[in-house]
Scaffold this active site. Structure first.
Site, mmCIF file in Angstrom:
data_model
loop_
_atom_site.group_PDB
_atom_site.id
_atom_site.type_symbol
_atom_site.label_atom_id
_atom_site.label_comp_id
_atom_site.label_asym_id
_atom_site.label_seq_id
_atom_site.Cartn_x
_atom_site.Cartn_y
_atom_site.Cartn_z
ATOM 1 N N VAL A 107 40.832 -34.397 106.886
ATOM 2 C CA VAL A 107 40.109 -35.005 108.001
ATOM 3 C C VAL A 107 39.060 -34.033 108.524
ATOM 4 O O VAL A 107 39.361 -32.864 108.785
ATOM 5 C CB VAL A 107 41.074 -35.386 109.145
ATOM 6 C CG1 VAL A 107 40.343 -36.198 110.204
ATOM 7 C CG2 VAL A 107 42.266 -36.171 108.613
ATOM 8 N N ASP A 108 37.836 -34.518 108.685
ATOM 9 C CA ASP A 108 36.808 -33.737 109.357
ATOM 10 C C ASP A 108 37.099 -33.723 110.859
ATOM 11 O O ASP A 108 37.697 -34.668 111.382
ATOM 12 C CB ASP A 108 35.438 -34.350 109.087
ATOM 13 C CG ASP A 108 34.328 -33.648 109.846
ATOM 14 O OD1 ASP A 108 34.184 -32.431 109.680
ATOM 15 O OD2 ASP A 108 33.619 -34.322 110.613
ATOM 16 N N LYS A 109 36.682 -32.661 111.548
ATOM 17 C CA LYS A 109 36.991 -32.546 112.981
ATOM 18 C C LYS A 109 36.008 -33.331 113.841
ATOM 19 O O LYS A 109 36.376 -34.311 114.481
ATOM 20 C CB LYS A 109 37.003 -31.083 113.422
ATOM 21 C CG LYS A 109 37.354 -30.900 114.906
ATOM 22 C CD LYS A 109 37.263 -29.457 115.324
ATOM 23 C CE LYS A 109 35.835 -29.014 115.553
ATOM 24 N NZ LYS A 109 35.215 -29.669 116.749
ATOM 25 N N THR A 110 34.747 -32.915 113.846
ATOM 26 C CA THR A 110 33.768 -33.492 114.754
ATOM 27 C C THR A 110 33.444 -34.931 114.369
ATOM 28 O O THR A 110 33.010 -35.198 113.257
ATOM 29 C CB THR A 110 32.469 -32.658 114.767
ATOM 30 O OG1 THR A 110 32.790 -31.302 115.095
ATOM 31 C CG2 THR A 110 31.488 -33.197 115.786
#
Length: 361
Positions: free
Chosen positions: A38-41
């Site tokens: 999962v990407d954060k931003t």
């Protein structure tokens, strides 16, 4: 007929909840996912950060108060550079400058480096804006003091964007712009729901500083964190994870596109996602709802079970009819009813997948 009826019903049912699946093969792969990256931003976080402080050698100046002239000048310069960028952090800086009534000029000779930052000329001076990593690679002067002052904010989960000027002797770091981005409410329960759907490990990938990443990771309770990543670094991490199992990558930005392409299944957050990410991904969450990710996995597994049910039932009917035709005097009407009746039954069984959850919201 049991296969296309099931697959099309499953895709249609997912679309009613805002999950756009681009093909049956993607639905099939979703049923075997056991690692989620999962990407954060914009994915785990809301993706709408707000500028909270400007950090200079003279002190820390919150945006909630009046800014001194030097801080206002640096905010004006940062907004001029970031006005050309589509990144959420860049947008936050521009919005903050506009809210403060700061008029910023057009930047010229703009150059951008994916995952690191950008530089341009404003008012005849060459300026650089980007990550701490970029400034350290440039051996910028004045970086240690600003890093020390900004460290507590990074520990609180705030993202820091650095601003400096380029002169004959190199780059000089002049300010750090601290931004806060809130974690999505659904992110806190996401991990447990993914684990309930057969996912072994959830990994967070981000280009942010490690302190920021670890703060968000603690709150979201992910299993593994990789920080300070460039687009090619995300690509490398995904390839390493694929050695452990089937990987689904979830992202929304241009920097996530290579990782989305190389993963077993790419999922883009559609509402705030870039065109490149949505074009590259196999599945798009049109409603931008994080809770649809575990729903996607459970729906894919359910579709797999229904498909197996239909194949087994249809095969059993064919075997029975062949045996009856060879061993008994099976009347033709009974054979037709048995064959066509089984076709209707498998279609109706597949149509149950349309009942995923009603219309999208």
């Amino acid at each position: 007929i049991s296969t296309p009826a099931t697959v099309l019903s499953a895709i249609g049912g997912a679309a009613r909840r805002g999950i756009l699946i681009k093909g049956g093969s993607h639905l099939e792969r979703a049923a075997h996912i056991d690692i989620v990256a999962v990407d954060k931003t914009g994915t785990l976080t809301v993706g709408k950060p707000s500028l909270t402080e400007i950090i200079m050698s003279a002190g820390v100046f919150p945006l909630s108060s009046a800014l001194p002239d030097e801080a206002a000048r640096l905010l004006r310069t940062a907004a001029a550079l970031e006005a050309r960028s589509e990144h959420p952090l860049a947008h936050a800086i521009v919005v903050a400058a506009e809210a403060k009534g700061v008029d910023f000029p057009d930047a010229v000779d703009f150059q951008s480096t994916a995952g690191k930052g950008a530089e341009a000329t404003v008012d005849g001076i060459r300026w650089v804006v980007g990550s701490e990593r970029l400034f350290r690679e440039m051996n910028a002067a004045g970086i240690d003091e600003l890093a020390r002052v900004s460290q507590p904010m990074q520990s609180d989960g705030k993202t820091c964007v650095w601003l400096g000027s380029r002169g004959p002797e190199g780059v000089t770091a002049l300010a750090v712009l601290a931004m806060a981005d809130t974690i999505r409410p659904a992110a806190r329960s996401l991990i447990a729901e993914l684990k309930a759907n057969g996912v072994r490990k959830v990994v967070m990938l981000t280009g942010d500083q490690r302190l920021v990443a670890e703060a968000i990771a603690r709150e979201a309770k992910v299993d593994e964190t990789h920080a300070e990543l460039l687009p090619e670094d995300k690509l490398r991490v995904i390839r390493e994870l694929k050695k452990e199992g089937s990987v689904m990558m979830i992202g929304d930005g241009v920097n996530d596109a290579p990782a989305l392409a190389v993963s077993d299944l790419g999922v883009a957050m559609g509402a705030a996602g870039t065109d490149v990410a949505m074009e590259t991904a196999d599945i798009v969450l049109m409603g931008d709802r994080l809770e649809n990710i575990p729903l996607l996995l459970s729906h894919a597994r359910r579709a797999k079970r229904v498909l197996y049910q239909n194949l087994i039932f249809a095969s059993a009917v064919i075997v029975v009819l062949i045996c009856a035709a060879l061993g008994f005097s099976l009347p033709l009407p009974l054979g037709v009813v048995g064959h066509e009746g089984s076709t209707v039954l498998v279609c109706l069984n597949g149509l149950r997948l349309l009942l995923l959850g009603g219309s999208a919201s």
